[in-house]
Design an enzyme around this catalytic site. Structure first.
Site, PDB file in Angstrom:
ATOM      1  N   ILE A   1      21.282 -15.581 -10.821  1.00 22.75           N
ATOM      2  CA  ILE A   1      21.008 -14.940  -9.496  1.00 22.75           C
ATOM      3  C   ILE A   1      21.532 -15.950  -8.113  1.00 22.75           C
ATOM      4  O   ILE A   1      20.901 -16.990  -8.364  1.00 22.75           O
ATOM      5  CB  ILE A   1      19.648 -14.459  -9.098  1.00 22.75           C
ATOM      6  CG1 ILE A   1      19.254 -13.307 -10.185  1.00 22.75           C
ATOM      7  CG2 ILE A   1      19.920 -13.540  -7.693  1.00 22.75           C
ATOM      8  CD1 ILE A   1      17.828 -13.050  -9.836  1.00 22.75           C
ATOM      9  N   HIS A   2      22.631 -15.655  -7.417  1.00 23.43           N
ATOM     10  CA  HIS A   2      22.798 -16.666  -6.464  1.00 23.43           C
ATOM     11  C   HIS A   2      23.530 -15.843  -5.191  1.00 23.43           C
ATOM     12  O   HIS A   2      23.644 -14.609  -5.480  1.00 23.43           O
ATOM     13  CB  HIS A   2      23.790 -17.787  -6.929  1.00 23.43           C
ATOM     14  CG  HIS A   2      25.115 -17.296  -7.482  1.00 23.43           C
ATOM     15  ND1 HIS A   2      26.244 -17.207  -6.718  1.00 23.43           N
ATOM     16  CD2 HIS A   2      25.388 -16.645  -8.687  1.00 23.43           C
ATOM     17  CE1 HIS A   2      27.159 -16.716  -7.575  1.00 23.43           C
ATOM     18  NE2 HIS A   2      26.780 -16.192  -8.849  1.00 23.43           N
TER      19      HIS A   2
END
Lengths: 164, 139
Positions: free
Chosen positions: A12-13
């Site tokens: 997740i970014h």
């Protein structure tokens, strides 16, 4: 059901958190990763990256497969993430309801990558990874490469063809 | 999509544009002004944006009271439906860029509240972290 299974070495970014959850309209994010499931610090950073109002579950790959096959999730749009192709292949082989697989970012953080093959600017494949990708491409699920929704979807089969 | 102008002292504005391109692929959808990197006058670029932007539009500036912000305020003073947001950061610009609701003053205010800088406290132990369960997830 899995609205999209994304392979992203950053899990997740920024791109994923804000852009993709909006685009895919997925209330739930599942990170399927053995390392993250055992590392509190990684879990903390992933929670921090999760947008407000989205639910997050971090599980090792085997437990994540159970989550994806849980009947309670049949009507919930889930955004699933792995950080390598092999894990994605394992999920694809063991979960029925997957709309599409997006091989987005792979190999940028692989240290031992002397014999890696570059399929695109963000896809660096080790031989093991490439073998898994070829297998993934034979499954009856759309497999494509799309970094952000603004990019066109490139079928993985065409990237594999060009790499030969 | 809301029309956006980003204006800064130096390369902050084009730097934000570069970040937006990496994160969203929409870097080319915003206009930028890097002021004072040479001796040219950047006022015409502000005028041009105000003239051509569809309303409501947003102009982001780097520093409250800075000369770039002052210039923008003077140019936009007699304009309707141009919001000026100062002390800008990447989070607020992304929020506005990706937003799909009609941009009202109230809605913009909400986006701004969600995009503040914050001091992060790193939890020191597992007890500080809530463990999420499968049941919670499917609720």
């Amino acid at each position: 059901m899995i609205a999209q299974l994304r392979v992203d070495d950053r899990l997740i970014h920024g791109q994923v958190a804000l852009v993709w959850t909006k685009e895919l309209n997925t209330p739930g994010i599942v990170v399927a990763n053995d390392n993250a499931a055992n590392n509190e610090m990684v879990q903390m950073t992933l929670k921090m990256a999760t947008p407000t109002g989205k639910k997050l579950l971090i599980r090792n790959v085997d437990d994540a497969i159970k989550v994806f096959n849980n009947p309670k999730g049949a009507n919930m749009r889930i955004f699933a993430l792995t950080n390598n192709v092999q894990d994605a292949l394992k999920i694809a082989e063991n979960v029925k309801d997957i709309e599409g697989i997006n091989v987005a970012n792979v190999g940028r953080f692989t240290k031992d990558a002397d014999d890696a093959i570059q399929l695109s600017s963000t896809l660096m494949m080790t031989p093991d990874e490439l073998a898994a990708l070829k297998k993934l491409a034979t499954l009856d699920i759309p497999v494509f490469h799309q970094i952000v929704p603004n990019n066109a979807k490139t079928p993985i089969s065409s990237l594999l063809k060009d790499a030969k | 999509m809301t029309d956006i102008l980003i204006a800064s002292h130096g390369h902050f504005a084009s730097g934000l544009q570069s970040s937006l391109e990496i994160l969203t692929g929409m870097g080319n959808k915003v206009k930028v002004i890097d002021a004072y990197v040479d001796d040219s006058d950047y006022t015409p670029q502000i005028e041009e944006f105000i003239k051509s932007a569809k309303r409501p539009a947003v102009i982001f500036t780097d520093l409250k009271g800075g000369s770039v912000n002052q210039k923008v305020m003077l140019e936009a003073a007699d304009q309707k439906d141009i919001f000026i947001v100062t002390q800008m950061n990447l989070a607020i610009i992304m929020s506005v860029l990706l937003d799909s609701e009609p941009l009202t003053k109230e809605h913009l205010q909400d986006l701004i509240v969600q995009s503040q800088v914050e001091l992060l406290e790193i939890p020191q132990s597992q007890q500080d972290q809530e463990k999420e369960t499968v049941n919670d997830f499917f609720e």
